[in-house]
Write a protein that holds these residues in place. Sequence first.
Motif, PDB file in Angstrom:
ATOM      1  N   SER A   2       0.726  -1.520  -0.001  1.00  0.00           N
ATOM      2  CA  SER A   2       0.092  -0.118  -0.145  1.00  0.00           C
ATOM      3  C   SER A   2       0.834   1.077   0.105  1.00  0.00           C
ATOM      4  N   ASP A   3       2.068   1.517   0.747  1.00  0.00           N
ATOM      5  CA  ASP A   3       2.852   2.323   0.636  1.00  0.00           C
ATOM      6  C   ASP A   3       3.516   2.474  -0.643  1.00  0.00           C
ATOM      7  N   SER A   4       3.831   1.497  -1.415  1.00  0.00           N
ATOM      8  CA  SER A   4       4.462   1.504  -2.576  1.00  0.00           C
ATOM      9  C   SER A   4       3.307   2.032  -3.778  1.00  0.00           C
ATOM     10  N   ALA A   5       2.104   1.727  -3.537  1.00  0.00           N
ATOM     11  CA  ALA A   5       1.145   2.180  -4.484  1.00  0.00           C
ATOM     12  C   ALA A   5       0.859   3.885  -4.045  1.00  0.00           C
ATOM     13  N   ASP A   6       0.959   4.050  -2.850  1.00  0.00           N
ATOM     14  CA  ASP A   6       0.553   5.571  -2.553  1.00  0.00           C
ATOM     15  C   ASP A   6       1.755   6.385  -2.979  1.00  0.00           C
ATOM     16  N   LEU A   7       3.088   6.028  -3.129  1.00  0.00           N
ATOM     17  CA  LEU A   7       4.099   6.560  -3.610  1.00  0.00           C
ATOM     18  C   LEU A   7       3.955   6.727  -5.110  1.00  0.00           C
ATOM     19  N   ASN A   8       3.352   5.888  -5.754  1.00  0.00           N
ATOM     20  CA  ASN A   8       3.309   5.679  -7.296  1.00  0.00           C
ATOM     21  C   ASN A   8       2.102   6.945  -7.767  1.00  0.00           C
ATOM     22  N   ASN A   9       1.070   7.353  -6.640  1.00  0.00           N
ATOM     23  CA  ASN A   9       0.252   8.033  -6.804  1.00  0.00           C
ATOM     24  C   ASN A   9       0.477   9.431  -6.832  1.00  0.00           C
ATOM     25  N   LYS A  10       1.434   9.726  -6.210  1.00  0.00           N
ATOM     26  CA  LYS A  10       2.182  10.951  -5.712  1.00  0.00           C
ATOM     27  C   LYS A  10       2.845  11.669  -7.115  1.00  0.00           C
ATOM     28  N   ILE A  11       2.686  13.182  -6.958  1.00  0.00           N
ATOM     29  CA  ILE A  11       3.403  13.804  -8.147  1.00  0.00           C
ATOM     30  C   ILE A  11       4.897  14.066  -7.715  1.00  0.00           C
ATOM     31  N   ILE A  12       6.019  13.918  -8.688  1.00  0.00           N
ATOM     32  CA  ILE A  12       7.236  14.366  -8.251  1.00  0.00           C
ATOM     33  C   ILE A  12       7.525  15.484  -8.856  1.00  0.00           C
ATOM     34  N   VAL A  13       7.981  16.489  -8.188  1.00  0.00           N
ATOM     35  CA  VAL A  13       8.279  17.967  -8.566  1.00  0.00           C
ATOM     36  C   VAL A  13       9.501  18.314  -8.480  1.00  0.00           C
ATOM     37  N   GLY A  14      10.155  19.268  -9.090  1.00  0.00           N
ATOM     38  CA  GLY A  14      11.567  19.887  -8.783  1.00  0.00           C
ATOM     39  C   GLY A  14      11.475  21.003  -8.011  1.00  0.00           C
ATOM     40  N   SER A  15      12.514  21.798  -7.829  1.00  0.00           N
ATOM     41  CA  SER A  15      12.421  23.124  -7.077  1.00  0.00           C
ATOM     42  C   SER A  15      11.668  24.244  -7.448  1.00  0.00           C
ATOM     43  N   GLU A  16      11.312  23.862  -8.892  1.00  0.00           N
ATOM     44  CA  GLU A  16      10.586  25.015  -9.699  1.00  0.00           C
ATOM     45  C   GLU A  16       9.671  24.328 -10.772  1.00  0.00           C
ATOM     46  N   GLU A  17       8.511  24.813 -10.550  1.00  0.00           N
ATOM     47  CA  GLU A  17       7.674  24.079 -11.681  1.00  0.00           C
ATOM     48  C   GLU A  17       6.637  25.118 -12.191  1.00  0.00           C
ATOM     49  N   TRP A  18       5.872  24.746 -13.245  1.00  0.00           N
ATOM     50  CA  TRP A  18       4.943  25.561 -13.962  1.00  0.00           C
ATOM     51  C   TRP A  18       3.567  24.996 -13.573  1.00  0.00           C
ATOM     52  N   CYS A  19       2.713  26.025 -12.903  1.00  0.00           N
ATOM     53  CA  CYS A  19       1.402  25.196 -12.524  1.00  0.00           C
ATOM     54  C   CYS A  19       0.270  26.348 -12.804  1.00  0.00           C
ATOM     55  N   ALA A  20      -0.807  26.131 -12.891  1.00  0.00           N
ATOM     56  CA  ALA A  20      -2.017  26.933 -13.130  1.00  0.00           C
ATOM     57  C   ALA A  20      -3.225  27.101 -12.131  1.00  0.00           C
ATOM     58  N   LEU A  21      -3.755  28.378 -12.000  1.00  0.00           N
ATOM     59  CA  LEU A  21      -4.707  28.620 -11.207  1.00  0.00           C
ATOM     60  C   LEU A  21      -5.908  29.159 -11.919  1.00  0.00           C
ATOM     61  N   PRO A  22      -6.670  27.832 -12.467  1.00  0.00           N
ATOM     62  CA  PRO A  22      -7.679  28.289 -13.285  1.00  0.00           C
ATOM     63  C   PRO A  22      -8.988  28.930 -12.879  1.00  0.00           C
ATOM     64  N   ALA A  23      -9.145  29.045 -11.447  1.00  0.00           N
ATOM     65  CA  ALA A  23     -10.513  29.706 -10.928  1.00  0.00           C
ATOM     66  C   ALA A  23      -9.988  31.330 -10.849  1.00  0.00           C
ATOM     67  N   LEU A  24      -8.767  31.739 -10.812  1.00  0.00           N
ATOM     68  CA  LEU A  24      -8.375  32.928 -10.861  1.00  0.00           C
ATOM     69  C   LEU A  24      -7.877  33.598 -12.261  1.00  0.00           C
ATOM     70  N   GLY A  25      -8.111  32.406 -13.226  1.00  0.00           N
ATOM     71  CA  GLY A  25      -7.734  33.239 -14.703  1.00  0.00           C
ATOM     72  C   GLY A  25      -6.309  33.140 -14.988  1.00  0.00           C
ATOM     73  N   ILE A  26      -5.490  32.297 -13.973  1.00  0.00           N
ATOM     74  CA  ILE A  26      -4.087  32.294 -14.205  1.00  0.00           C
ATOM     75  C   ILE A  26      -3.650  30.972 -15.128  1.00  0.00           C
ATOM     76  N   PRO A  27      -3.474  31.151 -16.466  1.00  0.00           N
ATOM     77  CA  PRO A  27      -3.063  29.548 -16.905  1.00  0.00           C
ATOM     78  C   PRO A  27      -1.819  29.129 -16.821  1.00  0.00           C
ATOM     79  N   ALA A  28      -0.905  30.085 -16.324  1.00  0.00           N
ATOM     80  CA  ALA A  28       0.459  29.404 -16.036  1.00  0.00           C
ATOM     81  C   ALA A  28       1.145  30.346 -15.239  1.00  0.00           C
ATOM     82  N   VAL A  29       1.758  29.975 -14.008  1.00  0.00           N
ATOM     83  CA  VAL A  29       2.606  30.762 -13.243  1.00  0.00           C
ATOM     84  C   VAL A  29       3.907  29.978 -12.847  1.00  0.00           C
TER      85      VAL A  29
END
Length: 469
Positions: A2-29
Amino acid sequence: MSDSADLNNKIIVGSEEWCALPALGIPAVKARVDSGAKTSSLHAFNIRPFSRSGQSWVSFEVHPLQNNRRTIIRCEAEVIDKRVVKSSSGIGEKRFVVRTELRLHEQSWPVELTLTNRDSMGYRMLLGRQAMHGRILVDPAAGFLCGQIKDKQVDQLYQAHTREASGLRIGLLASNPELPSNQRILEAGEERGHRIRFYDIRQCYMKLDAEHPEIHYRGGRLLNKLDAVVPRIRPDLTFYGCALVRQFESLGIFSLNSAEAISHSRDKLYSLQHLLQQGLPIPTTGFADSPLDTDELIDMVNGAPMIVKLLEGPQRRGVVLAESRTAGESLINAFKSLQANLLVQEYIKEADGKSLRLLVIDGKVVCAVERQGIPGQFRHHKQQSRLLAARISADERKLAIKAAKSIGLKVAGVDILRSRKGPLILEVTSSPALDDLEEVCGKDLAGAMISAIEKQLGWKRKLATPVNR
């Protein structure tokens, strides 16, 4: 398993990433991923609370892209909290907290964001561990593991929200465009939609003529159609700089600080005499021309230790602490043998080498810091002193405002000593540094200067229509 499956479901990110805030109308930050910070934050300015259907809401504007102030998104969100957050410099700031949708690597979930001006921080968004809990793993050595966005794509995403400068025409009159304070003023003007340009004082020249007075910039550019100027005149250019500002004023062009006020603030003896005439307290000060009067001059300021100041000395230079009477006599006589004009001031022992710098803009104290020289140093050079946010008394606040007003400065740095007799004014300067004050106070001080010009000229910026999602 179950721990392995939980890890597989997580997003691995670096120290900086592009993301979005669609409800605020910000498609990329571009977000700085910081598991050391509990709360996430978003760069915001023009933050204005309002009420909607009995609930607390806030409108704000966002520059979603680094080093780009022409792209602006106006947002509205319900306020879920007001929270005191400490910045990396240790200064607490009360911020609005909103909840919105975060989209990262084709997944979405609600996150809390505090709203604050992140100009000095670089990244327009910080992703804290509260938003990452249970969903994200961080590889701090990597970056953009969730995908990079090319500049062309970013331009397309924000094409409808990028505007050309169409506001006031403002000139920054100074000597070095690379100085951080000058950079901040240029950024603040551009941020508010103005056409602001840097003009080297030494490359400006004037035509004095009854019918066609003119101001030119090297290369033949005519500057007569500017709406306002922000003078930041170096001490050794005071004479020519003030002459230039007077020429702008004669053409009906507003100067944030007038030539007369700048000239008066640069004359240390005049400014102290003027402050006294206005009933404002200063340290006991002596002034004489002849070396024969040195002994009586020292007695006037209650003997040693004493402060010796060159009248023509640049800001925070030419100021010496004479710890003994003999040292004071030597200093005074040495300076006078060089035909240098100087002041002698009493030493305020209880101040313990500390002074206050209060920044006054348009009749209000917008920032207050305490300057503490390093051990063994009396002078508060930028590289040789510590700045800390200071709490000031009502008397200190009133004194700074009165001092700036009496000299005639709309923008002034007022230096104050705390003494047993109460606050004493050391100096009033017309071109205070902004960058170090902004860093300590966490405020947009350059923006406050531009706002003072807008107020004087009756200019109001049209807000963008909020993005509805």
